[in-house]
Design a protein around this motif. Sequence first.
Motif, PDB file in Angstrom:
ATOM      1  N   ARG A 147       0.827  -1.209   0.000  1.00 59.60           N
ATOM      2  CA  ARG A 147       0.000   0.000   0.000  1.00 59.60           C
ATOM      3  C   ARG A 147       0.860   1.257   0.000  1.00 59.60           C
ATOM      4  O   ARG A 147       0.604   2.206  -0.759  1.00 59.60           O
ATOM      5  N   LEU A 148       1.915   1.275   0.815  1.00 58.14           N
ATOM      6  CA  LEU A 148       2.737   2.480   0.896  1.00 58.14           C
ATOM      7  C   LEU A 148       3.583   2.683  -0.361  1.00 58.14           C
ATOM      8  O   LEU A 148       3.815   3.824  -0.777  1.00 58.14           O
ATOM      9  N   SER A 149       4.053   1.609  -0.971  1.00 56.28           N
ATOM     10  CA  SER A 149       4.823   1.768  -2.206  1.00 56.28           C
ATOM     11  C   SER A 149       3.945   2.335  -3.306  1.00 56.28           C
ATOM     12  O   SER A 149       4.376   3.210  -4.084  1.00 56.28           O
ATOM     13  N   LYS A 150       2.681   1.866  -3.362  1.00 56.68           N
ATOM     14  CA  LYS A 150       1.751   2.414  -4.358  1.00 56.68           C
ATOM     15  C   LYS A 150       1.451   3.885  -4.063  1.00 56.68           C
ATOM     16  O   LYS A 150       1.407   4.721  -4.979  1.00 56.68           O
ATOM     17  N   THR A 151       1.258   4.210  -2.778  1.00 57.24           N
ATOM     18  CA  THR A 151       0.991   5.595  -2.393  1.00 57.24           C
ATOM     19  C   THR A 151       2.167   6.498  -2.750  1.00 57.24           C
ATOM     20  O   THR A 151       1.999   7.624  -3.237  1.00 57.24           O
ATOM     21  N   ALA A 152       3.381   6.001  -2.533  1.00 52.52           N
ATOM     22  CA  ALA A 152       4.579   6.780  -2.856  1.00 52.52           C
ATOM     23  C   ALA A 152       4.638   7.087  -4.354  1.00 52.52           C
ATOM     24  O   ALA A 152       4.894   8.222  -4.761  1.00 52.52           O
ATOM     25  N   ILE A 153       4.372   6.075  -5.165  1.00 50.73           N
ATOM     26  CA  ILE A 153       4.387   6.277  -6.620  1.00 50.73           C
ATOM     27  C   ILE A 153       3.293   7.247  -7.037  1.00 50.73           C
ATOM     28  O   ILE A 153       3.502   8.129  -7.873  1.00 50.73           O
ATOM     29  N   ASP A 154       2.118   7.090  -6.437  1.00 47.23           N
ATOM     30  CA  ASP A 154       1.001   7.988  -6.761  1.00 47.23           C
ATOM     31  C   ASP A 154       1.315   9.442  -6.430  1.00 47.23           C
ATOM     32  O   ASP A 154       0.725  10.359  -7.024  1.00 47.23           O
ATOM     33  N   HIS A 155       2.234   9.656  -5.482  1.00 46.35           N
ATOM     34  CA  HIS A 155       2.604  11.016  -5.079  1.00 46.35           C
ATOM     35  C   HIS A 155       3.921  11.464  -5.715  1.00 46.35           C
ATOM     36  O   HIS A 155       4.580  12.387  -5.208  1.00 46.35           O
ATOM     37  N   GLY A 156       4.303  10.826  -6.822  1.00 48.92           N
ATOM     38  CA  GLY A 156       5.414  11.317  -7.611  1.00 48.92           C
ATOM     39  C   GLY A 156       6.779  10.742  -7.309  1.00 48.92           C
ATOM     40  O   GLY A 156       7.778  11.182  -7.878  1.00 48.92           O
ATOM     41  N   ALA A 157       6.843   9.730  -6.441  1.00 50.44           N
ATOM     42  CA  ALA A 157       8.135   9.138  -6.116  1.00 50.44           C
ATOM     43  C   ALA A 157       8.526   8.079  -7.146  1.00 50.44           C
ATOM     44  O   ALA A 157       7.677   7.452  -7.775  1.00 50.44           O
ATOM     45  N   VAL A 158       9.824   7.897  -7.295  1.00 51.95           N
ATOM     46  CA  VAL A 158      10.385   6.815  -8.106  1.00 51.95           C
ATOM     47  C   VAL A 158      11.106   5.871  -7.153  1.00 51.95           C
ATOM     48  O   VAL A 158      11.940   6.304  -6.349  1.00 51.95           O
ATOM     49  N   ILE A 159      10.782   4.589  -7.217  1.00 50.98           N
ATOM     50  CA  ILE A 159      11.429   3.605  -6.339  1.00 50.98           C
ATOM     51  C   ILE A 159      12.774   3.227  -6.945  1.00 50.98           C
ATOM     52  O   ILE A 159      12.852   2.662  -8.029  1.00 50.98           O
ATOM     53  N   GLU A 160      13.843   3.567  -6.246  1.00 47.90           N
ATOM     54  CA  GLU A 160      15.199   3.304  -6.732  1.00 47.90           C
ATOM     55  C   GLU A 160      15.692   1.926  -6.295  1.00 47.90           C
ATOM     56  O   GLU A 160      16.406   1.244  -7.032  1.00 47.90           O
ATOM     57  N   ALA A 161      15.310   1.503  -5.094  1.00 46.46           N
ATOM     58  CA  ALA A 161      15.740   0.197  -4.584  1.00 46.46           C
ATOM     59  C   ALA A 161      14.795  -0.231  -3.465  1.00 46.46           C
ATOM     60  O   ALA A 161      14.141   0.609  -2.829  1.00 46.46           O
ATOM     61  N   THR A 162      14.736  -1.539  -3.221  1.00 40.08           N
ATOM     62  CA  THR A 162      13.915  -2.079  -2.138  1.00 40.08           C
ATOM     63  C   THR A 162      14.726  -3.125  -1.394  1.00 40.08           C
ATOM     64  O   THR A 162      15.297  -4.029  -2.007  1.00 40.08           O
ATOM     65  N   ASP A 163      14.790  -2.981  -0.074  1.00 35.21           N
ATOM     66  CA  ASP A 163      15.542  -3.917   0.773  1.00 35.21           C
ATOM     67  C   ASP A 163      14.566  -4.653   1.684  1.00 35.21           C
ATOM     68  O   ASP A 163      13.871  -4.039   2.493  1.00 35.21           O
ATOM     69  N   PHE A 164      14.526  -5.976   1.500  1.00 37.33           N
ATOM     70  CA  PHE A 164      13.639  -6.804   2.311  1.00 37.33           C
ATOM     71  C   PHE A 164      14.457  -7.453   3.426  1.00 37.33           C
ATOM     72  O   PHE A 164      15.215  -8.399   3.197  1.00 37.33           O
ATOM     73  N   ALA A 165      14.307  -6.935   4.632  1.00 40.15           N
ATOM     74  CA  ALA A 165      15.012  -7.473   5.795  1.00 40.15           C
ATOM     75  C   ALA A 165      13.956  -7.751   6.883  1.00 40.15           C
ATOM     76  O   ALA A 165      12.894  -8.275   6.588  1.00 40.15           O
ATOM     77  N   ALA A 166      14.248  -7.387   8.130  1.00 36.73           N
ATOM     78  CA  ALA A 166      13.240  -7.551   9.181  1.00 36.73           C
ATOM     79  C   ALA A 166      12.016  -6.710   8.861  1.00 36.73           C
ATOM     80  O   ALA A 166      10.873  -7.136   9.087  1.00 36.73           O
ATOM     81  N   ASP A 167      12.242  -5.527   8.348  1.00 29.78           N
ATOM     82  CA  ASP A 167      11.197  -4.679   7.778  1.00 29.78           C
ATOM     83  C   ASP A 167      11.585  -4.367   6.332  1.00 29.78           C
ATOM     84  O   ASP A 167      12.640  -4.790   5.853  1.00 29.78           O
ATOM     85  N   VAL A 168      10.752  -3.631   5.639  1.00 29.85           N
ATOM     86  CA  VAL A 168      11.038  -3.252   4.257  1.00 29.85           C
ATOM     87  C   VAL A 168      11.553  -1.810   4.238  1.00 29.85           C
ATOM     88  O   VAL A 168      10.975  -0.932   4.886  1.00 29.85           O
ATOM     89  N   THR A 169      12.636  -1.585   3.512  1.00 30.88           N
ATOM     90  CA  THR A 169      13.156  -0.237   3.347  1.00 30.88           C
ATOM     91  C   THR A 169      13.188   0.112   1.862  1.00 30.88           C
ATOM     92  O   THR A 169      13.840  -0.579   1.075  1.00 30.88           O
ATOM     93  N   LEU A 170      12.439   1.137   1.492  1.00 34.39           N
ATOM     94  CA  LEU A 170      12.419   1.630   0.119  1.00 34.39           C
ATOM     95  C   LEU A 170      13.367   2.820   0.002  1.00 34.39           C
ATOM     96  O   LEU A 170      13.342   3.719   0.847  1.00 34.39           O
TER      97      LEU A 170
END
Length: 209
Positions: A147-170
């Motif tokens: 949900r948050l990754s979609k919201t970020a894109i909808d608000h003009g962000a570009v996802i450069e990298a995604t790190d899947f660890a204990a939590d997710v870091t975009l």
Amino acid sequence: MKEYHIPTAAAEVEVIEKRSRFIGRIYPVTTEAEAQEHLTALRAEHRAANHNVFAYVIQEGNILRYSDDGEPQGTAGQPVLNVFVKEEITNVLCTVTRYFGGTLLGAGGLVRAYAQTAKAALDAAGISVVREWQRLTLGCSYPQYERLSKTAIDHGAVIEATDFAADVTLTLLVPAPEAAAFCVQMAEASAGTAVVAELEVVEIPVPVG
């Protein structure tokens, strides 16, 4: 800084029109000398071609050049250049090499063929926007991620990298003037649970098409 658009990469396409071969190429360039070097190499490679048409746009010095290379005036170089003027693309050289197939296309047919080939080459190369971007990280839980990754894109962000660890870091890129508002939007979207950290401001090209 004022944002501008450039080709993402070099590209080559081929269009066949009434047995004539139109080979379109895109070269990202930043100087007129660089464009001329590509043209010299192209003419050597395709010395047997009937026409090596070109157009280029260079941001520094506001340079626009084109050549019909023996085609009827206004039927080749100008239609190629118009593609990039219309799309507001700079720092680009486009060449269209034609091998005549034996059938005359007429002025209208030539204009369409050269413009079509240039547009197909640009589509293959893609378009990037150069502007100041705020790089930041957004940390969230796995249930929040989609949900948050979609919201970020909808608000003009570009996802450069995604790190899947204990939590997710975009790692995100956001237009610099909009970064503060973006952080507020992410806080609201996550009810204050997402962790947003601003990193550096970078001036880089980012693909948009």
